[in-house]
Design an enzyme around this catalytic site. Structure first.
Site, mmCIF file in Angstrom:
data_model
loop_
_atom_site.group_PDB
_atom_site.id
_atom_site.type_symbol
_atom_site.label_atom_id
_atom_site.label_comp_id
_atom_site.label_asym_id
_atom_site.label_seq_id
_atom_site.Cartn_x
_atom_site.Cartn_y
_atom_site.Cartn_z
ATOM 1 C CG HIS A 2 -2.119 0.868 1.017
ATOM 2 N ND1 HIS A 2 -2.072 2.234 1.118
ATOM 3 C CD2 HIS A 2 -3.391 0.563 0.674
ATOM 4 C CE1 HIS A 2 -3.273 2.730 0.874
ATOM 5 N NE2 HIS A 2 -4.097 1.731 0.592
ATOM 6 C CG HIS A 3 1.586 5.359 -2.541
ATOM 7 N ND1 HIS A 3 2.656 5.888 -1.859
ATOM 8 C CD2 HIS A 3 1.687 5.858 -3.800
ATOM 9 C CE1 HIS A 3 3.353 6.682 -2.657
ATOM 10 N NE2 HIS A 3 2.783 6.680 -3.841
ATOM 11 C CB ALA A 4 -0.795 4.248 3.510
#
Lengths: 466, 466
Positions: A148-150
């Site tokens: 996930h980009h988070a």
């Protein structure tokens, strides 16, 4: 799942929070990577299976691979991450063993990776998976990973996966998610924008934004040629994005590109943009969908001086005209070069903090979503994003298997159905085309066109005889 | 995607609407099926690939395989379906060609199918996919299909897939989604509950519900032993459900089961419940999690008279005590039989319309979600659902490949982490166990226990010597 202690909670930055909040079924917010390996000579039949086994037998999982989203009512508004205890991390879930159907060519690999990249991550677990893929033609196998980009941006993810490989065929390797004690302090320069962003509070953002964007919307004398957001022509690249992805790849030789750059009097990045421009032009022409005006790309760039060929970290974000309306490759190159020059000068004229904020706000998919407002329903702020990520310079190995290529697979967002990202690795530029399936039926061909575009540039600039 | 005409819109029933509205990332609302085929003798190497090719070359797609959800703001509140024109249906998306990693055993198949069943369907397309899986040991291949429950229920899906196969090795076969002119009118008796539901308006439901449920909550003299919702003990089967699934399968010989039923004085369904009960008991014991009181299963049943062994359509839905607290298999069987008898009599005493409504409201995953209110957070209305679906009686073939088994894969919902469903096929009962991955780490073992439980019943009832 309820034994995690409060101490392990980590407040997320505004930016990472946004990556979680803007995610929908149609626009998953994970980044991916596809690595191609060749089997070492005399590899036993269970070589790949042994890698899967080792990947699943990780004693201690390190950050960020042990982080998951907190699942409380409050966390729906303000997401936060919690550390998952090792005995709660189900590595046989995160590490998958897949196979390609016969004949196991690039086509079958592309189909599998496209489907894997389309699927949402499980929010009840640490936000990553790794798929070891056997059955690839010519004694090869592949690893597709997503995160996930988070949890990480493209550069961080690339470093995490590269550091787990070795620079010698018989060197040490380990699963990228295995916890390692840090051997020495790294310089943190590589991720300036994100670091700044993480520190900004909600209260500071409005002022920073004003600083960053006000100059863009004041038309000053002599700045006529500076492209601004929402000057991009409407195109089929800017329609509705649905959840299915299409992934295509291409490798470009950096020595060849440098020779073109030298002959044409531009940077390596200018050559890369020209390659992309040619591929886009041919693709759109074949669909009878080439806009009269130039496509506009959002391009994260280095602000180093001309002549510096390194594919270094992007610290500025520009709007560049790709000259796709021009049929002559030389004219196209000149248009790209001129547009980049003007944009760079403009960006340099901004105060430093505003430049960073500007970069942040415009270079991230989240920002694209926010900027595009209703996504596919408004005029596009740009037609697509074209980025480059610096990768490993030397050949890497996984248990003796040589890493042949490593392709970045990125995130289309509403109104931006295509992303082109490249990673440099051992003298090759590995290009990943990530598109929304319905918008880009010919994506594989576009990747082929990119390869042909380099040859065309070599010819028109006299690097090779016509 | 915008060319579909208004005429093609179909209002959805309240029930189908509910299947769409209760779907979340953690609880996808699609049903699945896994078919195992053996390759015909002397099958060419591209046998499976040719099936994929034929599957993708469908001239005209029939209902419900050409239906997708309408994507308007109003449709978010009141979903409706639209027919997608054939030239907009991307069959290379819907039909996937997959492969198993070496050695291609049941374990590898189970892992792949578990992951495929975990993934949400793409709501921008017709709500189904079909995965043709090569590389299965012993000259076999598999087909996993899934379809949104709003398009079809288990019985309809089973019929749609069976009708596309042939009863002779060299007989005609076609893709299940290929449009065929109906050859003759079918009797519609098989789907009474759903048909009634589809016709009920929102206005009629409250009255029907009152009729159906009021008698259940009045404790009448002599009805002490009738189980009611929310009498089930808390158990590990009733925790939080997350999106990852685990799928396991078992085949049970129906002749053996009938002999046990005769010796024990019960129905085939009683024997099936006893098999499930034994498997559940062993599984929960191994996790130190066996409740003191009996697990309660929701069981869709035929209301035919005792002695009728046919696995016919469920037209009633009962709460049955599984006797899991009893260690003696004979006592357990007696408890199940007694509980089923009492529940059947109770159900028979309801007026017909109320019975149908009652069945509807309690037999569907949607209803389970609604009934359980906050899902995992309240006392479970029952511990799990155990259903049987009547399947094809005769051997079927796909291009000469014999259908060896066909397993139903169903839907866990919040608070109901396990579903057991079986399908009869050519003398075998094909049992599919579908569980939420984290709640049911030992699901494969539970399937093995079910096989051993039948042998145990044969022994204790003297069908085979001890």
């Amino acid at each position: 799942m309820t034994t995690t202690t409060r101490q392990a909670t980590r407040r997320m930055s505004l930016l990472d929070t946004a990556f979680v909040n803007v995610e929908t079924r149609d626009t998953p917010m994970h980044i991916g990577g596809l690595q191609i390996f060749s089997l070492p000579p005399n590899a036993p039949p269970d070589f790949v299976k042994n890698i899967v086994r080792r990947f699943r037998n990780t004693a201690k999982v390190g950050r960020p691979f042990n982080m998951k989203l907190e699942k409380t009512l409050w966390a729906r508004i303000a997401p936060s991450m919690i550390v998952v205890d090792d005995d709660r991390i189900d590595l046989s879930y995160h590490v998958r063993h897949s196979a390609l159907p016969d004949p196991g060519g690039e086509r079958e690999l592309g189909e599998l990776v496209s489907h894997l990249h389309s699927q949402l991550l499980d929010r009840s677990r640490p936000l990553w998976t790794c798929h070891v893929i056997e059955g690839l033609q010519n004694n090869r196998f592949a690893i597709y990973s997503k995160m996930h980009h988070a949890l990480a941006d493209g550069i961080s993810a690339m470093r995490l996966s590269a550091r787990a490989l070795s620079t010698e065929p018989d060197g040490e390797w380990f699963p990228a998610w295995e916890h390692r004690e840090p051997t020495h302090k790294r310089k943190r320069t590589h991720d300036q924008a994100r670091t700044v962003a993480a520190k900004l509070t909600a209260r500071e953002w409005p002022q920073i934004m004003k600083q960053a964007f006000q100059p863009m919307f004041k038309r000053e004398p002599g700045s006529e040629s500076v492209l601004r957001p929402f000057e991009a022509p409407p195109s089929i690249l800017n329609g509705e994005v649905t959840c299915a992805r299409r992934v295509a790849t291409q490798q470009l030789d950096m020595e060849r590109m440098k020779r073109v750059a030298k002959a044409a009097g531009g940077s390596l990045n200018d050559v890369f943009l020209a390659v992309c421009s040619s591929a886009l032009r041919r693709h759109l022409q074949s669909q009878n969908a080439l806009p009269d005006r130039s496509l506009i790309a959002g391009v994260p760039v280095s602000l180093r001086e001309a002549g510096d060929d390194s594919m270094s970290n992007a610290i500025g974000f520009l709007w560049a005209a790709l000259g796709t309306e021009l049929s002559d490759p030389k004219e196209r190159f000149a248009a790209i070069r001129a547009s980049m020059e003007v944009s760079k000068n403009h960006l340099k004229s901004l105060p430093q903090q505003a430049r960073i904020a500007f970069t942040l706000l415009t270079s991230m998919p989240t920002a694209l979503v926010l900027m595009s407002g209703l996504g596919a329903k408004v005029r596009p702020p740009m037609n697509l994003t074209i980025s480059n990520v610096p990768g490993p310079e030397h050949i890497l190995y996984l248990n003796g298997a040589k890493l042949e290529a490593t392709f970045p697979i990125s995130i289309p967002v509403q109104g931006q159905a295509l992303n082109i990202t490249c990673v440099s690795y051992a003298g090759q530029l590995n290009v990943g085309f990530t598109g929304s399936r319905d918008s880009l039926p010919g994506l594989q061909k576009m990747a082929v066109y990119a390869g042909e575009a380099l040859t065309e540039l070599e010819t028109v600039f006299g690097v090779i005889p016509a």
